[in-house]
Design a protein around this motif. Structure first.
Motif, PDB file in Angstrom:
ATOM      1  N   PRO A 203     -15.184 -25.590   5.079  1.00 13.71           N
ATOM      2  CA  PRO A 203     -14.883 -25.873   3.808  1.00 13.71           C
ATOM      3  C   PRO A 203     -14.671 -24.462   2.788  1.00 13.71           C
ATOM      4  CG  PRO A 203     -16.210 -27.416   4.400  1.00 13.71           C
ATOM      5  CD  PRO A 203     -16.376 -26.430   5.355  1.00 13.71           C
ATOM      6  N   PRO A 204     -13.632 -24.412   2.172  1.00 11.62           N
ATOM      7  CA  PRO A 204     -13.437 -22.873   1.560  1.00 11.62           C
ATOM      8  C   PRO A 204     -14.668 -23.005   0.395  1.00 11.62           C
ATOM      9  CG  PRO A 204     -11.395 -23.974   1.335  1.00 11.62           C
ATOM     10  CD  PRO A 204     -12.374 -25.114   1.920  1.00 11.62           C
ATOM     11  N   ASP A 205     -15.254 -23.781  -0.164  1.00  9.41           N
ATOM     12  CA  ASP A 205     -16.115 -23.928  -1.319  1.00  9.41           C
ATOM     13  C   ASP A 205     -17.596 -23.466  -0.514  1.00  9.41           C
ATOM     14  OD1 ASP A 205     -16.240 -26.343   0.226  1.00  9.41           O
ATOM     15  OD2 ASP A 205     -17.968 -26.919  -0.887  1.00  9.41           O
ATOM     16  N   LEU A 206     -17.761 -23.199   0.664  1.00 11.58           N
ATOM     17  CA  LEU A 206     -19.026 -22.750   1.317  1.00 11.58           C
ATOM     18  C   LEU A 206     -18.919 -21.309   1.366  1.00 11.58           C
ATOM     19  CD1 LEU A 206     -19.624 -25.219   4.330  1.00 11.58           C
ATOM     20  CD2 LEU A 206     -20.996 -25.121   1.996  1.00 11.58           C
ATOM     21  N   LEU A 207     -17.742 -20.742   1.365  1.00 14.42           N
ATOM     22  CA  LEU A 207     -17.577 -19.382   1.686  1.00 14.42           C
ATOM     23  C   LEU A 207     -17.671 -18.644   0.044  1.00 14.42           C
ATOM     24  CD1 LEU A 207     -14.758 -19.116   4.190  1.00 14.42           C
ATOM     25  CD2 LEU A 207     -17.320 -19.076   4.488  1.00 14.42           C
ATOM     26  N   ASP A 208     -18.534 -17.486   0.121  1.00 11.74           N
ATOM     27  CA  ASP A 208     -18.468 -16.782  -1.181  1.00 11.74           C
ATOM     28  C   ASP A 208     -17.389 -15.880  -1.101  1.00 11.74           C
ATOM     29  OD1 ASP A 208     -19.146 -14.549   0.297  1.00 11.74           O
ATOM     30  OD2 ASP A 208     -21.023 -14.299  -0.347  1.00 11.74           O
ATOM     31  N   GLY A 209     -17.202 -14.906  -2.201  1.00  9.07           N
ATOM     32  CA  GLY A 209     -16.061 -14.068  -2.498  1.00  9.07           C
ATOM     33  C   GLY A 209     -15.857 -13.234  -1.360  1.00  9.07           C
ATOM     34  N   PRO A 210     -16.817 -12.391  -0.779  1.00  7.48           N
ATOM     35  CA  PRO A 210     -16.594 -11.345   0.055  1.00  7.48           C
ATOM     36  C   PRO A 210     -16.463 -11.972   1.476  1.00  7.48           C
ATOM     37  CG  PRO A 210     -18.596 -10.864  -1.173  1.00  7.48           C
ATOM     38  CD  PRO A 210     -18.201 -12.158  -1.627  1.00  7.48           C
ATOM     39  N   LEU A 211     -16.942 -13.202   1.918  1.00  7.93           N
ATOM     40  CA  LEU A 211     -16.856 -13.865   3.052  1.00  7.93           C
ATOM     41  C   LEU A 211     -15.292 -14.271   3.123  1.00  7.93           C
ATOM     42  CD1 LEU A 211     -19.834 -15.819   4.128  1.00  7.93           C
ATOM     43  CD2 LEU A 211     -18.859 -14.014   5.150  1.00  7.93           C
ATOM     44  N   ARG A 212     -14.932 -14.807   2.065  1.00  2.83           N
ATOM     45  CA  ARG A 212     -13.734 -15.547   2.055  1.00  2.83           C
ATOM     46  C   ARG A 212     -12.440 -14.293   2.170  1.00  2.83           C
ATOM     47  NH1 ARG A 212     -13.855 -17.658  -2.887  1.00  2.83           N
ATOM     48  NH2 ARG A 212     -14.670 -19.577  -2.166  1.00  2.83           N
ATOM     49  N   ALA A 213     -13.110 -13.125   1.397  1.00  2.00           N
ATOM     50  CA  ALA A 213     -12.034 -12.139   1.503  1.00  2.00           C
ATOM     51  C   ALA A 213     -11.892 -11.584   2.796  1.00  2.00           C
ATOM     52  CB  ALA A 213     -12.430 -10.810   0.676  1.00  2.00           C
ATOM     53  N   TYR A 214     -12.987 -11.565   3.683  1.00  2.00           N
ATOM     54  CA  TYR A 214     -12.894 -11.167   5.184  1.00  2.00           C
ATOM     55  C   TYR A 214     -11.903 -12.049   6.062  1.00  2.00           C
ATOM     56  CZ  TYR A 214     -16.823  -8.163   3.835  1.00  2.00           C
ATOM     57  OH  TYR A 214     -17.530  -7.233   3.022  1.00  2.00           O
ATOM     58  N   VAL A 215     -12.057 -13.299   5.698  1.00  2.00           N
ATOM     59  CA  VAL A 215     -11.449 -14.186   6.285  1.00  2.00           C
ATOM     60  C   VAL A 215      -9.936 -14.063   6.138  1.00  2.00           C
ATOM     61  CG1 VAL A 215     -10.902 -16.893   6.862  1.00  2.00           C
ATOM     62  CG2 VAL A 215     -13.298 -15.999   6.749  1.00  2.00           C
ATOM     63  N   GLU A 216      -9.383 -14.009   4.856  1.00  2.00           N
ATOM     64  CA  GLU A 216      -8.164 -13.937   4.446  1.00  2.00           C
ATOM     65  C   GLU A 216      -7.614 -12.605   5.067  1.00  2.00           C
ATOM     66  OE1 GLU A 216      -8.323 -14.197   0.225  1.00  2.00           O
ATOM     67  OE2 GLU A 216      -8.654 -16.423   0.216  1.00  2.00           O
ATOM     68  N   ALA A 217      -8.598 -11.586   4.917  1.00  2.86           N
ATOM     69  CA  ALA A 217      -7.734 -10.226   5.550  1.00  2.86           C
ATOM     70  C   ALA A 217      -7.224 -10.430   6.938  1.00  2.86           C
ATOM     71  CB  ALA A 217      -8.877  -9.113   5.542  1.00  2.86           C
ATOM     72  N   LEU A 218      -8.102 -11.263   7.718  1.00  2.00           N
ATOM     73  CA  LEU A 218      -7.336 -11.304   9.127  1.00  2.00           C
ATOM     74  C   LEU A 218      -6.325 -12.499   9.268  1.00  2.00           C
ATOM     75  CD1 LEU A 218      -7.900 -10.048  11.904  1.00  2.00           C
ATOM     76  CD2 LEU A 218      -9.694 -11.759  12.279  1.00  2.00           C
ATOM     77  N   PHE A 219      -6.680 -13.464   8.539  1.00  3.16           N
ATOM     78  CA  PHE A 219      -5.753 -14.907   8.836  1.00  3.16           C
ATOM     79  C   PHE A 219      -4.648 -14.955   7.571  1.00  3.16           C
ATOM     80  CE2 PHE A 219      -9.776 -15.688  11.099  1.00  3.16           C
ATOM     81  CZ  PHE A 219      -9.180 -15.509  12.307  1.00  3.16           C
ATOM     82  N   ALA A 220      -4.883 -14.315   6.602  1.00  2.00           N
ATOM     83  CA  ALA A 220      -3.925 -14.843   5.365  1.00  2.00           C
ATOM     84  C   ALA A 220      -4.046 -13.765   4.470  1.00  2.00           C
ATOM     85  CB  ALA A 220      -4.161 -16.179   4.624  1.00  2.00           C
TER      86      ALA A 220
END
Length: 653
Positions: A203-220
């Motif tokens: 769930p997106p709310d479990l990922l803090d800013g940096p973690l979300r940014a890393y995921v997005e860099a690869l998938f979106a």
């Protein structure tokens, strides 16, 4: 006929009782019997759960006494996955050790010096370091070296650990691991991709800013990419975008690549569209500065050929390699240009082709030629991103890194010859050594989960280096063979002076004070006249664990000794062992960022680094009286660190 669960449980209890009451002379035989019964139980979830329920009794039986697992404080989480895959009986003891730590973490077992929080910390690190095995059976099931029973046992163990330590509890550890990998910029990024693949399902709310940014860099990596969902649909949208939006897209994609070193399928799709339809956007999508743009414009047709013919989703990381290669202006070097043009047309030897296909770590189709060209771009662009993987070939990885930085033309020519003939030829003291004629190297079971350049070269380099070492030992008895082998193997920039503290004949350490004084006088700007290193220095270090206990020898390259931003003098080095950060005991912990490191470097305070070195090359003509000016207090401090760590294993002569 297969045994039932109750029958296997009964056999475990019988073996446990027999081991507990066995006389000393029969204890080892009973230990093997107990471990074999544990193996039988570990073949299904119910059996693994039963082992966990009885782990306290297994521990109290003395099973771990006299083994590397006896003292929990000396266990190294980074070594667990490898030991689990090493086969019985080590893998079984390792499995039971993790169950014991889980019991400690949950307060079901008390161990001196290992509080529950320390056990939880250890197990979370185990799950992070073994992430590929813990969260995907693909890495295990596709490897022919592992039997079905071993794969089953390891998978079930990780399943049990994940039940008690779910993925969200690992997020702080995973964030640190991701940041370490990104800072180190490895050529092979399979590990970080698999971590991010798992995180994208949270769930997106479990990922803090940096973690979300890393995921997005690869998938979106951009809003358009997120909306499109797939690279194919994304590519269909690009022709309909106005010029300003296309340029904005190129800048956003390239910035993500710069920030993370990761390339998404969306970036590859954009780059291929730009190479076909909007060439002005290519240098923007590759994040090229003025130097890189000049190289691109000079070789635009060739660069477009590489993008359209050799870079595909299966080797999309080659986009970053291409960008870095252009930034280094390598195509403007005639030797590199002519060599790379030959490499593109090379006809691969069938054995090399098979190895490259076997080493494809991507789920996408990838030809051997595409793998090799993409991999070569990555190694040329990221000389410090080469890693030895699960092979004891640090010398070979160090060589590829050195040649990429200082003799890229030589590296590509060596790659062409090896890839087309399945052979490599070197000269050692006037005699030729052909890898095809050498029976064995240091590695017997080669793991091909490496970058394509290493897949081609390392099996041959390993044989050549090992053969050189054998000949050196015979020609120069009583001397460290590295003194003559390293210049012959690596090249002319290796300094002729050589110093080692290890005497293999006497199994002791000698002239250590002189060794440290020369090290400082040769490499430390405060004592060598303010000079900085021009070429990397091959050096040997003693690897130690978190208890400062000697683990073995390791080959690294000293890159520079300079002041960090805070003014501290630090040694910056290339470590090919796939781990930029370790705990070497005595509060000696190499870092990969935060202290002035460049991508791919590890660093330590200069004295701490010197305290782990046992051999190096140097220029003996430049020493003069400089060694005598190194402070006695500095030498004494380093000597103390050495004697109280790896030095405990040797005589001091």
């Amino acid at each position: 006929m297969a045994l039932t669960l109750s029958e296997r449980e009964a056999r475990l209890y019988e073996s446990l009782a027999a081991f507990e009451h066995a006389p000393l002379f029969a204890r080892e035989e009973k230990r093997k019997r107990l471990l074999s019964q544990a193996d039988l139980l570990a073949q299904d979830a119910a059996g693994m759960a039963h082992l966990y329920e009885n782990i306290a009794a297994i521990h109290r039986s003395g099973l771990f006494a006299g083994t590397p697992w006896e003292d929990p404080s000396r266990l190294v989480p980074g070594l667990v996955a490898g030991t689990l895959l090493s086969g019985p009986a080590g893998s079984t003891l390792e499995m039971l050790s993790e169950l014991r730590m889980l019991a400690v973490a949950e307060g079901r077992l008390a161990l001196p010096g290992c509080p529950p929080e320390a056990a939880r910390h250890f197990l979370r690190q185990v799950l992070v370091y073994g992430f590929e095995y813990a969260f995907s059976t693909e890495e295990l099931s596709e490897n022919e070296r592992y039997t079905r029973t071993e794969v089953r046992k390891v998978s079930l163990l990780f399943d049990l650990l994940k039940q008690h330590l779910p993925l969200p509890s690992l997020l702080p550890y995973l964030k640190e691991e991701i940041e370490t990998i990104i800072a180190h910029r490895p050529v092979v990024v399979t590990r970080i991709k698999r971590i991010l693949e798992q995180l994208q399902h949270l769930p997106p709310d479990l990922l803090d800013g940096p973690l979300r940014a890393y995921v997005e860099a690869l998938f979106a990596p951009t809003p358009l990419a997120q909306k499109a969902g797939t690279a194919h649909y994304y590519a269909e949208q690009l022709p309909h975008l106005p010029d300003a939006a296309l340029e904005q897209e190129a800048q956003a994609l390239s910035q993500q690549m710069l920030d993370t070193g990761l390339v998404s399928t969306f970036q590859l799709a954009f780059l291929q569209y730009a190479a076909r339809e909007r060439t002005a956007l290519v240098p923007i999508a590759l994040a090229l500065n003025a130097h890189g743009r000049a190289d691109y414009e000079r070789h635009q047709a060739f660069v477009h050929q590489l993008i359209l013919s050799f870079l595909v989703p299966g080797n999309k990381q080659g986009v970053y390699g291409l960008a870095r290669t252009l930034q280094r202006n390598l195509f403007s070097q005639k030797t590199v240009w002519h060599a790379f043009s030959r490499l593109v047309k090379a006809r691969l030897h069938p054995v090399i082709r098979e190895r490259l296909e076997e080493g494809n770590l991507s789920p996408f189709a990838l030809t051997a030629e595409q793998a090799l060209i993409g991999g070569t771009l990555c190694v040329l662009g990221q000389p410090l991103g080469v890693r030895q993987g699960n092979n004891p070939t640090c010398q070979s990885a160090r060589g590829i890194s050195m040649w990429s930085r200082h003799a890229p033309g030589k590296l590509i020519n060596l790659l062409i010859d090896t890839a087309t003939t399945n052979n490599a030829v070197f000269r050692y003291e006037g005699e030729l050594i052909e890898s095809a004629g050498v029976q064995e190297g240091l590695t017997t079971a080669f793991d091909f989960k490496l970058d394509p350049v290493s897949i081609v070269l390392v099996p041959h380099l390993d044989k050549v280096y090992n053969e050189m070492m054998k000949r050196a030992s015979l020609k120069h008895p009583g001397k460290d063979p590295h003194a003559s082998v390293n210049p012959a193997f690596y090249g002319h920039w290796i300094q002729t002076g050589f110093k080692s503290v290890y005497n293999p004949l006497l199994y002791g350490i000698e002239n250590y004070e002189e060794f440290i004084r020369i090290f400082y006088a040769a490499f430390h700007p405060e004592y060598n006249g303010g000079h900085h290193l021009i070429y990397p220095v091959p050096a040997g270090i003693f690897i130690t664990d978190s208890g400062a206990n000697m683990l073995g020898f390791h080959a690294i390259s000293l890159l520079r000794i300079e002041q960090a931003p805070d003014g501290e003098w630090r040694a910056y080095f290339f470590n090919p062992n796939s781990q930029g950060k370790q705990d070497w005991g005595q509060r000696i912990t190499p870092t990969v960022s935060g202290h002035g490191e460049r991508h791919g470097e590890s660093s330590l305070p200069a004295a701490q680094f010197a305290a782990r070195v046992y051999a190096y090359h140097f220029n003996q003509l430049r020493l003069g009286d400089k060694p005598g000016k190194v402070p006695t207090a500095t030498v004494a401090h380093i000597t103390q660190l050495a004697k109280e760590s790896w030095g405990r294993k040797y005589q001091w002569l």
